[in-house]
Design a protein around this motif. Structure first.
Motif, PDB file in Angstrom:
ATOM      1  N   UNK A  38       0.847  -1.201   0.000  1.00  0.00           N
ATOM      2  CA  UNK A  38       0.000   0.000   0.000  1.00  0.00           C
ATOM      3  C   UNK A  38       0.881   1.250   0.000  1.00  0.00           C
ATOM      4  N   UNK A  39       0.384   2.304  -0.622  1.00  0.00           N
ATOM      5  CA  UNK A  39       1.126   3.569  -0.701  1.00  0.00           C
ATOM      6  C   UNK A  39       0.109   4.698  -0.785  1.00  0.00           C
ATOM      7  N   UNK A  40      -0.237   5.243   0.381  1.00  0.00           N
ATOM      8  CA  UNK A  40      -1.256   6.287   0.425  1.00  0.00           C
ATOM      9  C   UNK A  40      -0.714   7.518   1.141  1.00  0.00           C
ATOM     10  N   UNK A  41       0.489   7.926   0.751  1.00  0.00           N
ATOM     11  CA  UNK A  41       1.081   9.119   1.326  1.00  0.00           C
ATOM     12  C   UNK A  41       1.436   8.988   2.783  1.00  0.00           C
ATOM     13  N   UNK A  42       1.705   7.778   3.230  1.00  0.00           N
ATOM     14  CA  UNK A  42       2.092   7.560   4.611  1.00  0.00           C
ATOM     15  C   UNK A  42       0.937   7.413   5.576  1.00  0.00           C
ATOM     16  N   UNK A  43      -0.316   7.537   5.121  1.00  0.00           N
ATOM     17  CA  UNK A  43      -1.464   7.361   6.002  1.00  0.00           C
ATOM     18  C   UNK A  43      -1.553   5.906   6.449  1.00  0.00           C
ATOM     19  N   UNK A  44      -1.711   5.641   7.750  1.00  0.00           N
ATOM     20  CA  UNK A  44      -1.750   4.257   8.225  1.00  0.00           C
ATOM     21  C   UNK A  44      -3.029   3.537   7.794  1.00  0.00           C
ATOM     22  N   UNK A  45      -2.899   2.276   7.486  1.00  0.00           N
ATOM     23  CA  UNK A  45      -4.057   1.451   7.146  1.00  0.00           C
ATOM     24  C   UNK A  45      -4.143   0.206   8.023  1.00  0.00           C
ATOM     25  N   UNK A  46      -3.019  -0.242   8.577  1.00  0.00           N
ATOM     26  CA  UNK A  46      -3.005  -1.456   9.382  1.00  0.00           C
ATOM     27  C   UNK A  46      -3.668  -1.207  10.738  1.00  0.00           C
ATOM     28  N   UNK A  47      -4.250  -2.277  11.296  1.00  0.00           N
ATOM     29  CA  UNK A  47      -4.812  -2.164  12.633  1.00  0.00           C
ATOM     30  C   UNK A  47      -4.976  -3.546  13.257  1.00  0.00           C
ATOM     31  N   UNK A  48      -5.249  -3.558  14.568  1.00  0.00           N
ATOM     32  CA  UNK A  48      -5.436  -4.790  15.329  1.00  0.00           C
ATOM     33  C   UNK A  48      -6.888  -4.894  15.785  1.00  0.00           C
ATOM     34  N   UNK A  49      -7.335  -6.138  15.953  1.00  0.00           N
ATOM     35  CA  UNK A  49      -8.667  -6.394  16.493  1.00  0.00           C
ATOM     36  C   UNK A  49      -8.611  -7.607  17.411  1.00  0.00           C
ATOM     37  N   UNK A  50      -9.222  -7.491  18.588  1.00  0.00           N
ATOM     38  CA  UNK A  50      -9.359  -8.616  19.513  1.00  0.00           C
ATOM     39  C   UNK A  50     -10.707  -9.285  19.267  1.00  0.00           C
TER      40      UNK A  50
END
Length: 253
Positions: free
Chosen positions: A124-136
């Motif tokens: 992914x390459x969106x100008x450094x905006x984060x896309x990853x995340x965690x879920x419990x």
């Protein structure tokens, strides 16, 4: 705000938010051969539409979804699941989920499964905006003969890519038709928070009805999927949560 972007990126290309359902790896049957205390299982499936919690994350296109899980006889497990995506700067061409957890039977016919999944998007390459995340994610399952019920609670806390926390609740039922390779299924879920911002009220309900047929290592399934999300009048967005029938063919090993 992240989920709205994820759910709409197919239209912007014309989301990949979470997989799935429950843990993403639940989408594939897992059959493995034990070697000492460890079991390696996996599979690959092709689905006509990558629908997660009622939403199309593949822009209503075919997706390929591999999975691999390593389980210990103590109940601990780690694994990975993935899905192809329509190419976009924000999410690339592939979703990769890494998960780990603990599953065990706590009483005859009753099991729990608790774990954490990391959703990431290589390339992914969106100008450094984060896309990853965690879920419990936590599950409680109970079997009564051929009937099984599973309740799921998923929580994604406030993270840079989300902007706020999010909840997802689901109740699923499965019925293995006696003396046949057929299993019937039904489910209803409720999403609320940052991962439900595609809905005008910030929450929505999804539901599904399906059936699967197992033949050796192969499983063919069909599923009707729908939500109560109100139409926006923008066709490119509205089609992502239109009612649909999804066909999936998977092979496990």
């Amino acid at each position: 705000m992240k989920f709205f972007g994820k759910l709409c990126f197919g239209a912007l290309l014309a989301a990949s938010a979470m997989s799935t359902p429950a843990f993403a790896q639940d989408e594939s049957a897992e059959i493995g051969e034990a070697s000492g205390p460890l079991t390696l299982s996996g599979g690959i499936s092709v689905t006509s539409d990558y629908r997660f919690r009622g939403i199309s994350l593949s822009n209503e296109k075919v997706a390929v979804q591999p999975t691999l899980t390593l389980s210990h006889d103590s109940g601990f497990y780690v694994g990975t699941w993935g899905s192809s995506l329509p190419d976009s700067p924000a999410y690339g061409k592939f979703e990769l989920d890494l998960y780990g957890g603990y599953a065990t039977e706590i009483a005859p016919g009753t099991s729990i499964d608790v774990g954490v999944t990391w959703y990431t998007y290589p390339g992914s390459d969106d100008g450094g905006a984060p896309t990853d995340y965690f879920e419990a994610i936590g599950k409680l399952s109970h079997d009564i003969g051929p009937l099984s019920a599973t309740g799921t609670v998923a929580y994604a806390w406030d993270q840079d890519s989300l902007g706020d926390d999010s909840w997802y609740l689901n109740l699923g039922l499965g019925y293995g038709v006696p003396n046949t390779p057929i299993t019937l299924s039904a489910g209803v879920g409720y999403a609320d928070g940052s991962l439900a911002l595609t809905a005008p009220d910030g929450n929505y309900i999804d539901w599904s009805l399906g059936a699967s047929y197992v033949l050796g290592p192969a499983t063919l399934s069909v599923q009707y999927v729908d939500t109560d999300i109100k139409k926006t009048g923008v066709k490119a967005f509205d089609t992502l949560y239109d009612p649909t029938v999804v066909f999936t063919l998977g092979v496990s090993f």
